[in-house]
Design a protein around this motif. Structure first.
Motif, PDB file in Angstrom:
ATOM      1  N   ALA A  72       0.844  -1.192   0.000  1.00 30.20           N
ATOM      2  CA  ALA A  72       0.000   0.000   0.000  1.00 30.20           C
ATOM      3  C   ALA A  72       0.878   1.240   0.000  1.00 30.20           C
ATOM      4  O   ALA A  72       1.831   1.338   0.775  1.00 30.20           O
ATOM      5  CB  ALA A  72      -0.896   0.005   1.231  1.00 30.20           C
ATOM      6  N   ALA A 108      -3.003   3.274  -2.136  1.00 34.07           N
ATOM      7  CA  ALA A 108      -4.170   2.905  -1.341  1.00 34.07           C
ATOM      8  C   ALA A 108      -5.052   4.111  -1.063  1.00 34.07           C
ATOM      9  O   ALA A 108      -6.270   3.988  -0.919  1.00 34.07           O
ATOM     10  CB  ALA A 108      -3.726   2.271  -0.024  1.00 34.07           C
ATOM     11  N   THR A 139      -5.632   7.772   6.597  1.00 34.53           N
ATOM     12  CA  THR A 139      -4.745   6.601   6.479  1.00 34.53           C
ATOM     13  C   THR A 139      -5.508   5.329   6.801  1.00 34.53           C
ATOM     14  O   THR A 139      -5.362   4.295   6.123  1.00 34.53           O
ATOM     15  CB  THR A 139      -3.540   6.765   7.423  1.00 34.53           C
ATOM     16  OG1 THR A 139      -2.848   7.973   7.112  1.00 34.53           O
ATOM     17  CG2 THR A 139      -2.588   5.582   7.308  1.00 34.53           C
ATOM     18  N   LEU A 143      -6.241   2.053   4.304  1.00 34.75           N
ATOM     19  CA  LEU A 143      -5.812   0.688   4.601  1.00 34.75           C
ATOM     20  C   LEU A 143      -6.971  -0.249   4.894  1.00 34.75           C
ATOM     21  O   LEU A 143      -6.775  -1.469   5.020  1.00 34.75           O
ATOM     22  CB  LEU A 143      -4.831   0.701   5.779  1.00 34.75           C
ATOM     23  CG  LEU A 143      -3.538   1.482   5.531  1.00 34.75           C
ATOM     24  CD1 LEU A 143      -2.658   1.479   6.769  1.00 34.75           C
ATOM     25  CD2 LEU A 143      -2.774   0.904   4.340  1.00 34.75           C
ATOM     26  N   VAL A 151       3.031  -1.310   4.134  1.00 36.91           N
ATOM     27  CA  VAL A 151       2.580   0.067   3.946  1.00 36.91           C
ATOM     28  C   VAL A 151       3.780   0.982   3.736  1.00 36.91           C
ATOM     29  O   VAL A 151       4.674   1.060   4.596  1.00 36.91           O
ATOM     30  CB  VAL A 151       1.784   0.569   5.162  1.00 36.91           C
ATOM     31  CG1 VAL A 151       1.183   1.947   4.854  1.00 36.91           C
ATOM     32  CG2 VAL A 151       0.707  -0.417   5.576  1.00 36.91           C
ATOM     33  N   ALA A 168      -1.406   4.401  10.694  1.00 39.69           N
ATOM     34  CA  ALA A 168      -0.782   3.125  10.345  1.00 39.69           C
ATOM     35  C   ALA A 168      -0.669   2.201  11.552  1.00 39.69           C
ATOM     36  O   ALA A 168      -0.749   0.969  11.412  1.00 39.69           O
ATOM     37  CB  ALA A 168       0.593   3.364   9.730  1.00 39.69           C
ATOM     38  N   PHE A 171      -3.107  -0.421  12.050  1.00 39.38           N
ATOM     39  CA  PHE A 171      -2.877  -1.589  11.193  1.00 39.38           C
ATOM     40  C   PHE A 171      -1.475  -2.126  11.475  1.00 39.38           C
ATOM     41  O   PHE A 171      -0.734  -2.495  10.575  1.00 39.38           O
ATOM     42  CB  PHE A 171      -3.038  -1.215   9.719  1.00 39.38           C
ATOM     43  CG  PHE A 171      -4.443  -0.870   9.336  1.00 39.38           C
ATOM     44  CD1 PHE A 171      -5.266  -1.819   8.724  1.00 39.38           C
ATOM     45  CD2 PHE A 171      -4.971   0.372   9.622  1.00 39.38           C
ATOM     46  CE1 PHE A 171      -6.580  -1.512   8.386  1.00 39.38           C
ATOM     47  CE2 PHE A 171      -6.285   0.686   9.295  1.00 39.38           C
ATOM     48  CZ  PHE A 171      -7.089  -0.252   8.681  1.00 39.38           C
TER      49      PHE A 171
END
Length: 604
Positions: A72, A108, A139, A143, A151, A168, A171
């Motif tokens: 991504a 992404a 973000t 995702l 990422v 992030a 994730f």
């Protein structure tokens, strides 16, 4: 041979670990569950997956057949922001570099990327801090499609890197790497830029001369070259091991920059769960990495904004870090660099003198940083003490050697100051931050009658009228996150600097922020509790004696504040979309916790 880790750093880190035990355990448990679910394209229905690769062109078959990891790209590209203008071509190049190692890459999603340099002193600045939460949410949306194995985060500037990291981290079962684009070449000297700004504040030069000066400073694609929040972001990504080693301050458009970005793409493709070297972001960003980020901030005299950002992105990883931790680290971490506005040279001079490789090397030598953090690079954190270069057509790293400029960089064993760049102030006006590395020591203590303002424009009006030509503590209140989004008040710097140069004792006290370019005027900033809601700043009156002392850590008014009613609270301003951010203001928590509505509402 490097010294063992400093005892105080060990003790503070252990306290952070202890204070974070429950929240960190909950976070890691969530990330482990997310990882175990294998939420990627192999679990999608045929209809879901067909949508995901429909526009992938030559990568379509590889994504369809799950030939390799799919990366991504979350980008904060726009070409109004000079630092992010070079990102225009990054995705198409990264797709080529991903194919070189059997991977694919897709954009992404994009995030906002506002420029604080454009909005300083303008209405849009009241959206600035909350743009960080917006970036984090963007973000997360990017995702949420669950078709990725890693990422790549394309962002540099003030709220953008913290926002990307916060998003992030939700994730965190995926590996992630930040890919910077580097600073613009140096323009006119910082001393000359500051001189013209102060002449303009005094009315001695006009707008045309000022604009010519500013244009000669901010003149091309790349990050602004002063050591503000954007460049402090890049420093922290190195200190946390989230860059390819040495990537922070290589200029755009050179072969080395391209090869570093190529190496980042290749490395990210190797970090996924089935790649044999799984390094999820949740495990890279741990308590030691957070402490290393704070150590780097102190050692380099970085941006005051990170007294807010570090607690915020730490919370996103389940880690509790506050200003007491930062202040105690500041007592033992020496100041090893002076970069404008703390010195005369900019980040290009800093990089040429040895840069981050030198800083990390000297900190490790003296036992002043955690050497054992998990990094995205396979050589560990020690690799970040080397500087990148080209060996023919190949990327290579070398020892930076001794400092190339001892007015810019010094060893931790013989630093500019024995303590770091930040002090915690406390007293009957609350808690605040003071950037001691930017202020001459004889100005660390200011005691004077205060003049209270509700906004920064009123300060400049009073300055123009000559009403501040005296020893004065300028108080600018109702600038906190819940009042108006906690704008930076950097436009006050020239006027207050002029007063100081005239020989007056001057200080600023505010529940707002200063720019990452906070300069020579002593300032107690981020005051918490903020004035809105009856905080102590709301009870100050013109003429109260206020003491600001970085030496003793004091922020107090010589008045019985409890006996007074708070001042009436101003109505939030409308326009520039600020009314749509009302929910952020209403839900934001205090500056020391990161001033985030998103984290507060999530109960983190």
């Amino acid at each position: 041979m490097s010294k063992p880790l400093n005892d105080a750093i060990h003790r503070i880190t252990q306290r952070v670990i202890d204070n974070s035990r429950d929240s960190r355990t909950a976070y890691l448990g969530l990330m482990d569950r997310e990882g175990e679910r294998q939420v990627d394209r192999t679990n999608l229905s045929c209809s879901n997956l067909a949508h995901a690769f429909a526009g992938a062109e030559e990568d379509k078959e590889a994504i369809k057949r799950v030939v390799g990891p799919n990366l991504a790209i979350v980008t904060a590209y726009n070409d109004m922001l000079s630092a992010h203008q070079p990102y225009h071509r990054y995705p198409e190049r990264m797709k080529i570099w991903a194919r070189e190692v059997g991977a694919t890459a897709q954009v992404a999603g994009g995030t906002p990327a506002m420029c604080d340099g454009v909005t300083q002193g303008q209405d849009g600045m009241e959206l600035s801090l909350f743009s960080r939460d917006t970036i984090a949410l963007s973000t997360i949306v990017a995702l949420s499609h669950a078709v990725f194995n890693g990422v790549a985060l394309l962002g540099i500037c003030d709220k953008i890197v913290p926002g990307l990291l916060m998003g992030a981290l939700r994730f965190g079962h995926l590996p992630a790497i930040f890919i910077p684009s580097g600073p613009m070449p140096s323009g006119i000297s910082n001393k000359e830029k500051q001189r013209v700004r102060q002449l303009y504040a005094e009315g001695k030069v006009g707008r045309e001369e000022l604009l010519d000066s500013e244009s000669a400073s901010y003149h091309s694609p790349g990050t602004c070259t002063f050591y503000g929040t954007a460049n402090s972001n890049q420093m922290m990504m190195e200190m946390m091991g989230l860059h390819i080693p040495g990537a922070a301050f290589v200029q755009p458009g050179v072969k080395l920059r391209q090869e570093l970005s190529r190496a980042a793409t290749h490395r990210l493709a190797a970090l996924h769960k089935d790649g044999g070297d799984y390094r999820p972001l949740a495990r890279v960003v741990d308590e030691k990495a957070i402490v290393n980020a704070a150590i780097g901030l102190l050692a380099t005299g970085g941006s005051t904004n990170h007294a807010i950002h570090i607690p915020a992105f730490a919370r996103a990883a389940g880690i509790r870090f506050d200003w007491t931790d930062l202040a105690e680290l500041s007592h033992v971490v020496p100041l090893v660099s002076r970069v404008y506005p703390n010195g005369s040279g900019d980040v290009n001079h800093f990089h040429d003198a040895g840069g981050m490789g030198y800083v990390i090397g000297t900190l490790l030598d003296e036992g002043l940083a955690h050497p054992d953090i998990l990094t995205v690079w396979d050589g560990g954190f020690e690799s970040y003490s080397r500087e990148p270069g080209m060996d023919g057509d190949d990327l290579a790293w070398r020892d930076p050697g001794p400092s190339g400029d001892d007015e810019m960089l010094r060893p931790a064993s013989a630093p500019f100051q024995k303590d770091g760049g930040m002090r915690l102030l406390e007293g009957n006006l609350g808690r605040a931050c003071f950037k001691s590395s930017a202020v001459e020591e004889e100005r660390w203590t200011i005691e004077a009658p205060c003049r209270v303002f509700q906004d920064q424009h009123s300060v400049n009006e009073a300055f123009t009228k000559g009403e501040l030509d005296r020893d004065v503590v300028v108080v600018v209140r109702f600038q906190g996150p819940r009042a108006n989004g906690m704008p930076e008040l950097h436009k006050l710097t020239p006027a207050l600097g002029v007063l100081q140069d005239r020989g007056y004792k001057v200080a600023l006290v505010t529940d707002g922020r200063m720019s990452g370019a906070s300069g020579k005027v002593p300032a107690a900033i981020h005051c918490t509790p903020e004035a809105l809601g009856g905080g102590p700043l709301s009870r100050l009156r013109d003429g109260d004696i206020v003491r600001v002392c970085a030496e003793t850590g004091t922020l107090e008014a010589k008045a019985d504040l409890d006996a007074r009613d708070p001042a009436s609270e101003p109505e939030p301003d409308m326009g520039m979309g600020r009314e749509f951010f009302a929910m952020f203001r209403a839900c934001a928590d205090g500056a020391e916790r990161g001033a985030s509505a998103m984290l507060a509402m999530a109960g983190l």
